[in-house]
Design a protein around this motif. Structure first.
Motif, PDB file in Angstrom:
ATOM      1  N   LYS A 405      76.614 -12.868 -19.057  1.00 44.65           N
ATOM      2  CA  LYS A 405      77.163 -14.215 -19.000  1.00 44.65           C
ATOM      3  C   LYS A 405      76.343 -15.010 -17.991  1.00 44.65           C
ATOM      4  O   LYS A 405      76.127 -14.568 -16.865  1.00 44.65           O
ATOM      5  N   PHE A 406      75.872 -16.179 -18.422  1.00 49.52           N
ATOM      6  CA  PHE A 406      75.061 -17.027 -17.565  1.00 49.52           C
ATOM      7  C   PHE A 406      75.885 -18.231 -17.089  1.00 49.52           C
ATOM      8  O   PHE A 406      76.637 -18.826 -17.860  1.00 49.52           O
ATOM      9  N   TYR A 407      75.717 -18.568 -15.840  1.00 46.79           N
ATOM     10  CA  TYR A 407      76.361 -19.741 -15.259  1.00 46.79           C
ATOM     11  C   TYR A 407      75.274 -20.780 -15.011  1.00 46.79           C
ATOM     12  O   TYR A 407      74.342 -20.545 -14.243  1.00 46.79           O
ATOM     13  N   LEU A 408      75.392 -21.927 -15.674  1.00 53.79           N
ATOM     14  CA  LEU A 408      74.334 -22.934 -15.666  1.00 53.79           C
ATOM     15  C   LEU A 408      74.722 -24.137 -14.818  1.00 53.79           C
ATOM     16  O   LEU A 408      75.906 -24.450 -14.646  1.00 53.79           O
ATOM     17  N   ASP A 409      73.688 -24.843 -14.311  1.00 54.27           N
ATOM     18  CA  ASP A 409      73.959 -26.088 -13.604  1.00 54.27           C
ATOM     19  C   ASP A 409      73.978 -27.240 -14.607  1.00 54.27           C
ATOM     20  O   ASP A 409      73.859 -27.034 -15.821  1.00 54.27           O
ATOM     21  N   SER A 410      74.110 -28.464 -14.109  1.00 58.27           N
ATOM     22  CA  SER A 410      74.239 -29.635 -14.989  1.00 58.27           C
ATOM     23  C   SER A 410      72.981 -29.908 -15.791  1.00 58.27           C
ATOM     24  O   SER A 410      73.024 -30.628 -16.790  1.00 58.27           O
ATOM     25  N   MET A 411      71.858 -29.328 -15.378  1.00 57.76           N
ATOM     26  CA  MET A 411      70.606 -29.497 -16.110  1.00 57.76           C
ATOM     27  C   MET A 411      70.315 -28.327 -17.036  1.00 57.76           C
ATOM     28  O   MET A 411      69.230 -28.234 -17.601  1.00 57.76           O
ATOM     29  N   GLY A 412      71.276 -27.436 -17.186  1.00 63.28           N
ATOM     30  CA  GLY A 412      71.106 -26.314 -18.097  1.00 63.28           C
ATOM     31  C   GLY A 412      70.312 -25.166 -17.536  1.00 63.28           C
ATOM     32  O   GLY A 412      69.881 -24.283 -18.276  1.00 63.28           O
ATOM     33  N   ARG A 413      70.109 -25.136 -16.209  1.00 62.23           N
ATOM     34  CA  ARG A 413      69.337 -24.061 -15.584  1.00 62.23           C
ATOM     35  C   ARG A 413      70.274 -22.957 -15.118  1.00 62.23           C
ATOM     36  O   ARG A 413      71.330 -23.249 -14.535  1.00 62.23           O
ATOM     37  N   PRO A 414      69.932 -21.703 -15.368  1.00 63.03           N
ATOM     38  CA  PRO A 414      70.816 -20.605 -14.967  1.00 63.03           C
ATOM     39  C   PRO A 414      70.818 -20.416 -13.452  1.00 63.03           C
ATOM     40  O   PRO A 414      69.779 -20.179 -12.832  1.00 63.03           O
TER      41      PRO A 414
END
Length: 807
Positions: A405-414
């Motif tokens: 499971k990946f948690y991303l920031d608002s720019m879609g970066r993991p």
């Protein structure tokens, strides 16, 4: 006219469409529809003078081109996914996704190209503006070929420009070129998640709902019609709850439990009655069938149904009335279902619970949940453990896998990656969904009603023999069962004392089993050790479940006459939905590979604990402590000269002879490189890092230069590699400027300090050719299809994705 009648007719003699219509006593249009259907399925083939025969009689196989190479193509059978390789001058002009006919050459895996069947009418790709020459389309379908795609119209008309992802219609195809007209803008180059959108689009998975589908969805009321409650069992006063992940928005299932005499339980599993709103022949149903399943990736869900249905009127949201198909089951103290029934129902869920809340309660943590819900959950847990124990006793396989499971920031970066952990709450729901699926399958089977089963056939003998030989190499094959049953395999697996080796072996065993699929022919489910099984519990996200619901409502509950063509319809749907499931899995894996690589670009030159999961002639495959897979090539292992010993399935140091690595061994590694384009991650051992990465002196640089090795800085390497279209390539990374860009063949290597080396010798060119074979794969398997020589690939659960078991 059934398929079997058509097949028998064409086995006897070749016929035109008119001949088929006459022989079958059907209209010409009906005959043409049959021909079109079974041509696309690969059952029949057109021969001279518009006559048709069976592909079996013609000795040909309909295949899809999956990968292009410089001298040929890999193709996959439409019928059974068997892979072949074709080559020769006659294949010139073909592209990936073309449908062609081939004739296998014995059991070599090679085939002869026989003829062309069909090319898709549209292509997805990125626009590339050539100065003074207009636009070209860069598409994965022409990768590996010399074919160029030229754009005839002006993309500016749909606000599309350089680097944007578009869909284009083919207007002309030639041997060395294709001409297209751009029709739809799919994603701007600057959009967050554009790289994931590209993966989805290139797999031909629909992700934009047509206007007519959205219009139908908006017209559906968001409250149930009170008049439709008649002839439904009313569960609205019962203690019914949903249990899902914290981020879930669509709730397929709700559960309740009560105690019966003799330590028995009455369990009711309520499933959203999607078929009440999605009816055959509607635009929504056609699109849902086309999609086949929802797709779950790091930054989004691509839903099978519009949100008005999936998150709205179909979803079993709390404190609102919802229609269901409800399965009542009486379970005895040994976990056996001794009585079951199915009803059209109406419920009002009393609580939307999360797995975290349920797990905390069952682990003894204090809970704010109402006392009656706490009591019900503890009762459900006791019942689930009994059900699970019964399944284990019967021999259901419990095979290890890792899901990320990946948690991303608002720019879609993991920002973070974590292994998904299945705790008691998740297991509880899985147990209840499985017995509901089994119960419905038995009811339909006992009633003689055709339906779409979820089958998992016995393992192919050749694969089991290969796995048995592999087990012997690991010194765990002594007691390998001679008669293959799920119980025998599970007992053998449990006999392995080394836990790490057991986990690795179980993953490799999974690859030797048959693939679960959908079919109207009930072959049982090997992995679950069940004679009858289907998918009933997730109709919001799986089309096969919706088909089963319709069979239940129409023929089991409604007692309607079963139509004569139902079996043929189910056969076609089984093949289609099995394909859409595979497509979704490929997308989910590709996105995991992408996000893993993106994550690791920010964690280079970091230490990781890892375990060995596979071997190859060039190195070892390892799983990092965060669940991400990487490759540890021998040329990135200092301190010895390492070789892979296939006979004993181990890696040994040939100089010291004291160093060896076995499956499951733990090793300390340092992340060396992560290439977003190829989705490849390399690591090295500690000694290699100290000697070649940490400290590279001026003297070493001079020595490298004397040996014909030059180096470049980060910016020099990027500029030389991306000078053609630096903006577009920078976009593909989904970051701004990359920290480091690595090449993954042996002609280039990095010292980890922003310097890149390129051998100019013939030895370097030879190494490149060797590693070009290595780089056929994309991601975890690294291009090696054999479990005995490749890494272990993750799966989305033991037999599929998520709580209700994709088993």
């Amino acid at each position: 006219m059934t398929f079997q009648e058509l097949y028998d007719l064409l086995e006897e003699k070749s016929l035109t469409v008119n001949g088929i219509a006459k022989a079958g006593r059907i209209t010409k249009d009906e005959a043409q529809a049959l021909v079109d259907t079974y041509l696309a399925r690969g059952d029949i083939v057109s021969i001279e003078q518009d006559k048709y025969t069976t592909t079996d009689k013609a000795g040909v196989i309909l295949c899809t081109i999956t990968t292009a190479r410089s001298n040929g193509f890999f193709v996959r059978s439409v019928k059974n996914n068997q892979e072949y390789y074709i080559s020769g001058s006659s294949t010139k002009g073909l592209i990936v996704s073309d449908l062609i006919y081939v004739k296998p050459e014995g059991n070599s895996g090679d085939a002869i190209y026989i003829g062309f069947y069909k090319r898709k009418t549209k292509i997805v790709g990125n626009l590339y503006r050539k100065p003074k020459e207009g636009y070209e389309l860069l598409s994965s379908v022409t990768k590996g070929t010399k074919i160029k795609i030229f754009v005839d119209n002006d993309p500016d008309e749909i606000n599309a420009g350089d680097g944007d992802l578009v869909e284009a219609r083919i207007t002309m195809s030639k041997t060395n070129s294709i001409r297209v007209e751009v029709e739809t803008l799919l994603s701007k180059a600057t959009d967050v998640g554009a790289d994931i959108t590209q993966i989805i689009a290139e797999k031909d998975a629909p992700f934009i709902f047509p206007d007519e589908v959205l219009a139908e969805a908006k017209a559906i009321p968001q409250e149930i019609n009170k008049d439709d409650i008649q002839n439904r069992v009313d569960y609205r006063d019962e203690l019914v709850v949903t249990i899902d992940g914290a981020d879930a928005l669509d709730f397929d299932d709700a559960v309740q439990v009560s105690l019966l005499p003799n330590n028995s339980y009455k369990i009711v599993v309520h499933i959203a009655d999607v078929s009440h709103y999605v009816t055959p022949g509607t635009a929504i149903d056609t699109e849902a069938d086309n999609r086949g399943t929802s797709i779950y990736v790091a930054d989004r869900v691509v839903p099978m149904l519009p949100t008005e249905l999936s998150n709205g009127i179909c979803s079993l949201n709390p404190n609102v009335d919802r229609f269901t198909l409800s399965v009542e089951m009486s379970v005895d103290s040994r976990g056996n279902v001794f009585q079951s029934s199915i009803h059209k129902g109406v419920i009002r869920s009393k609580a939307r619970l999360t797995y975290t809340e349920v797990n905390d309660l069952l682990e003894g943590e204090e809970s704010d949940l109402p006392e009656e819900i706490q009591t019900m959950l503890k009762t459900l847990d006791k019942a689930a453990q009994i059900i699970r124990a019964r399944r284990t006793k019967n021999g259901a396989l419990d095979l290890d896998s890792t899901e990320l499971k990946f948690y991303l920031d608002s720019m879609g970066r993991p920002l973070e990656v974590a292994k998904r952990v299945q705790k008691e709450g998740e297991k509880l729901i899985e147990d209840l969904m499985i017995i509901a699926n089994v119960s419905v399958a038995k009811m339909l089977e006992d009633a003689g009603i055709p339906t779409l089963f979820r089958i998992h056939e016995n393992p192919p003998t050749a694969k089991i023999d290969e796995f048995r030989a592999f087990a012997r190499k690991l010194y765990v094959g002594k007691d390998f069962p001679s008669i293959i049953t799920p119980k025998a395999l599970q007992s053998w697996l449990e006999s392995i004392d080394d836990e790490e080796k057991k986990k690795t072996v179980s993953r490799l065993m999974l690859r030797s089993l048959a693939k679960a699929r959908y079919s109207p022919d009930n072959a049982g489910h090997f992995g679950l050790a069940e004679d009858d099984y289907l998918h009933f519990t997730s109709p919001i996200r799986r089309y096969p479940d919706l088909i089963v619901h319709r069979c239940c409502k129409e023929y089991l509950i409604g007692k309607k006459r079963v139509p004569s063509d139902l079996y043929d319809y189910l056969t076609l749907e089984g093949e289609h939905t099995s394909y859409t499931e595979r497509r979704a899995t490929e997308i989910e894996r590709a996105v995991d590979d992408l996000e893993s690589t993106k994550y690791m670009t920010k964690h280079l030159e970091e230490y990781f604990d890892a375990k060995v999961t596979g071997f190859a002639k060039f190195g070892m495959f390892v799983e990092l402590e965060n669940g991400i897979d990487a490759c540890l090539q021998f040329n990135h292992m200092a301190g010895d000269y390492y070789v892979f010993k296939d006979k004993s399935y181990e890696v040994r140091g040939t100089e010291t002879r004291s160093t060896r690595f076995l499956l499951g061994d733990k090793i300390r590694v340092i992340s060396l490189s992560a290439d977003i384009e190829t989705r490849r991650i390399d690591v090295c051992n500690e000694q290699y890092y100290r000697e070649n990465v940490e400290n590279l002196s001026t003297e070493t640089m001079s020595d490298l230069k004397d040996r014909g090795i030059t180096y470049k800085t980060d910016s020099q390497y990027r500029n030389s590699r991306y000078s053609r279209n630096s903006d577009n390539n920078e976009r593909r990374s989904s970051y701004g400027q990359r920290d480091r860009k690595r090449s993954y063949d042996n002609t280039k290597s990095s010292n980890g300090n922003g310097k890149y080396f390129k051998k100019s010798s013939s030895e370097g060119r030879k190494s490149f050719r060797k590693d070009d074979r290595f780089s056929r794969g994309n991601g975890r398997s690294f291009g090696n299809p054999s479990f005995a020589k490749g890494g272990v690939r993750k799966s989305g659960g033991k037999y599929g994705k998520s709580k209700s078991s994709g088993r």
